[in-house]
Design a protein around this motif. Structure first.
Motif, short mmCIF file in Angstrom:
data_model
loop_
_atom_site.label_atom_id
_atom_site.label_comp_id
_atom_site.label_asym_id
_atom_site.label_seq_id
_atom_site.Cartn_x
_atom_site.Cartn_y
_atom_site.Cartn_z
N VAL A 60 0.98 -1.03 0.03
CA VAL A 60 -0.13 0.12 -0.12
C VAL A 60 0.88 1.24 -0.25
CG1 VAL A 60 -1.99 -1.03 1.50
CG2 VAL A 60 0.18 0.28 2.68
N ASN A 61 0.42 1.97 -0.59
CA ASN A 61 1.41 3.62 -0.04
C ASN A 61 1.52 4.11 0.87
OD1 ASN A 61 1.36 6.31 -0.50
ND2 ASN A 61 0.23 6.82 -2.10
N VAL A 62 2.00 4.42 2.04
CA VAL A 62 2.51 5.05 2.70
C VAL A 62 3.85 6.20 2.93
CG1 VAL A 62 3.67 2.19 3.00
CG2 VAL A 62 5.16 3.81 2.48
N ASP A 63 3.13 7.22 2.60
CA ASP A 63 4.22 7.99 2.08
C ASP A 63 3.00 9.63 3.36
OD1 ASP A 63 4.93 8.06 -0.47
OD2 ASP A 63 3.07 9.11 -1.61
N SER A 64 1.93 9.59 3.12
CA SER A 64 0.90 9.74 4.45
C SER A 64 1.55 9.48 5.66
CB SER A 64 -0.27 9.97 4.50
OG SER A 64 -1.09 8.40 5.04
N VAL A 65 2.09 8.30 5.93
CA VAL A 65 2.35 7.11 7.44
C VAL A 65 3.77 7.67 7.32
CG1 VAL A 65 2.98 4.77 8.45
CG2 VAL A 65 0.80 5.39 7.19
N VAL A 66 4.38 8.20 6.95
CA VAL A 66 5.89 8.03 6.73
C VAL A 66 6.33 9.51 7.55
CG1 VAL A 66 7.92 7.99 5.69
CG2 VAL A 66 7.45 6.34 4.88
N ARG A 67 4.64 10.54 6.84
CA ARG A 67 5.12 11.93 6.92
C ARG A 67 4.99 11.82 8.69
NH1 ARG A 67 3.19 13.92 2.61
NH2 ARG A 67 1.25 12.56 3.18
N THR A 68 3.95 10.76 8.89
CA THR A 68 3.49 11.02 10.56
C THR A 68 4.34 10.38 11.23
OG1 THR A 68 1.05 10.79 9.99
CG2 THR A 68 1.54 9.97 11.87
N LEU A 69 5.62 9.66 10.86
CA LEU A 69 5.96 8.66 12.06
C LEU A 69 7.38 10.01 12.34
CD1 LEU A 69 6.29 5.20 10.35
CD2 LEU A 69 5.57 5.83 13.00
N THR A 70 7.67 10.87 10.75
CA THR A 70 8.49 11.73 11.00
C THR A 70 8.58 12.63 11.60
OG1 THR A 70 9.18 11.35 8.77
CG2 THR A 70 10.07 13.12 9.28
N GLN A 71 6.93 13.58 11.65
CA GLN A 71 6.53 14.64 12.85
C GLN A 71 6.71 13.54 13.89
OE1 GLN A 71 2.56 15.57 11.01
NE2 GLN A 71 3.30 17.11 9.52
N ARG A 72 6.29 12.57 14.16
CA ARG A 72 7.00 11.94 15.21
C ARG A 72 7.77 11.94 16.10
NH1 ARG A 72 1.52 8.80 17.31
NH2 ARG A 72 -0.67 10.34 16.28
N GLY A 73 8.96 12.37 15.27
CA GLY A 73 9.84 12.04 15.29
C GLY A 73 11.25 10.36 15.85
N LEU A 74 10.37 9.36 15.01
CA LEU A 74 10.39 7.78 15.22
C LEU A 74 11.60 7.94 14.12
CD1 LEU A 74 6.78 6.36 16.09
CD2 LEU A 74 9.16 6.75 17.81
N ILE A 75 10.92 8.20 13.03
CA ILE A 75 12.35 8.16 11.50
C ILE A 75 12.94 9.53 11.11
CG2 ILE A 75 11.14 5.97 10.79
CD1 ILE A 75 9.27 7.48 8.54
N GLU A 76 14.00 9.49 10.11
CA GLU A 76 14.45 10.46 9.66
C GLU A 76 15.23 10.13 8.92
OE1 GLU A 76 17.72 11.84 12.64
OE2 GLU A 76 18.52 10.04 12.61
N ASP A 77 15.11 11.45 7.70
CA ASP A 77 15.86 10.88 6.37
C ASP A 77 17.56 10.80 7.08
OD1 ASP A 77 17.49 11.91 4.20
OD2 ASP A 77 16.67 13.92 3.84
N SER A 78 17.89 9.58 5.79
CA SER A 78 19.00 9.15 6.18
C SER A 78 19.97 9.47 4.49
CB SER A 78 18.79 7.61 6.39
OG SER A 78 18.99 6.94 5.89
N GLY A 79 19.94 10.32 4.13
CA GLY A 79 20.31 10.27 2.98
C GLY A 79 19.55 10.33 1.85
N THR A 80 20.23 9.70 0.76
CA THR A 80 19.30 9.52 -0.95
C THR A 80 20.13 7.77 -0.63
OG1 THR A 80 20.52 10.62 -2.20
CG2 THR A 80 18.41 11.90 -1.40
N ASP A 81 19.13 7.58 -1.71
CA ASP A 81 20.02 6.04 -2.28
C ASP A 81 20.43 6.43 -3.67
OD1 ASP A 81 20.02 3.31 -4.68
OD2 ASP A 81 18.40 3.00 -3.45
N PRO A 82 21.94 6.61 -3.67
CA PRO A 82 22.79 6.69 -4.46
C PRO A 82 22.44 5.95 -6.40
CG PRO A 82 23.98 5.07 -3.61
CD PRO A 82 22.62 4.61 -3.15
N GLU A 83 21.65 5.02 -6.22
CA GLU A 83 20.66 4.51 -7.36
C GLU A 83 20.16 5.04 -8.08
OE1 GLU A 83 20.82 0.59 -7.67
OE2 GLU A 83 22.86 0.05 -7.25
#
Length: 197
Positions: free
Chosen positions: A128-151
């Motif tokens: 399923v699409n997880v865009d909004s869930v990822v946004r929520t988890l980021t806002q809650r401070g549980l996950i964060e950006d760790s850079g970009t995939d080189p490929e």
């Protein structure tokens, strides 16, 4: 209130089947009403005096609301008033202590075990699409950006130290192993047979 970017008068006019001029006039009227005819309203004094003389039956000289309508970034949007920012912020932060949904827990588990991982990969795993869930988890401070995939150039996500703190562990290496919960090789034939029925 339900869109995540400012709405242009043109888009609102199309949605309401009105002309752009009528929509712009209505937006300006709403903006003045929400401001209580006291904040940023050019005719506030005149309207206020007229209303008070009329016995204040139309409510036009009411105090400003807790929210305001702003025309920014080429569109209109509702915002909470600056003077209520602390109160609104308290409710937002309080909401962060609420329990996570099943979808959020599943997404968080995928990220925790597969990190660093892209949203597309998490979506593929969950189906399923997880865009909004990822946004929520980021806002809650549980996950964060760790850079970009080189490929692919996709943003990769990982869990945060706050996640570890909430889980009561020192590192992701302390997460429970998944292998005991996976089906054994002895049941693999039954699994494939069930899929062909």
């Amino acid at each position: 209130m339900v869109i995540d970017e400012p709405a242009t008068a043109t888009a609102l006019a199309a949605g309401l089947n009105l002309t752009v001029d009528v929509v712009e006039s209505l937006l300006a009227e709403l903006q003045r009403e929400y401001n209580g005819y006291t904040v940023n309203a050019p005719d506030a004094d005149v309207v206020s005096q007229t209303s008070s003389n009329a016995g204040n039956t139309d409510g036009n000289n009411a105090a400003p609301r807790g929210f305001e309508l702003r025309n920014i970034a080429g569109g209109w949007r509702i915002y909470s008033r600056a003077e209520f920012a602390e109160i609104v912020g308290g409710f937002v932060l309080e909401g962060q202590t609420a329990r996570l949904t099943q979808a959020a827990l599943e997404t968080l588990a995928v990220i925790a075990y597969r990190q660093p991982v892209s949203r597309a990969r998490v979506s593929a795993i969950r189906g399923v699409n997880v865009d909004s869930v990822v946004r929520t988890l980021t806002q809650r401070g549980l996950i964060e950006d760790s850079g970009t995939d080189p490929e692919s150039g996709a943003i990769l996500y990982r869990t945060t130290s706050y996640f570890l703190e909430r889980m009561g562990i020192g590192s992701v290496a302390e997460l429970p192993q998944l292998s005991p919960h996976l089906p054994g090789l002895e049941g693999i034939e039954e699994f494939y047979d069930a899929g062909t029925m």
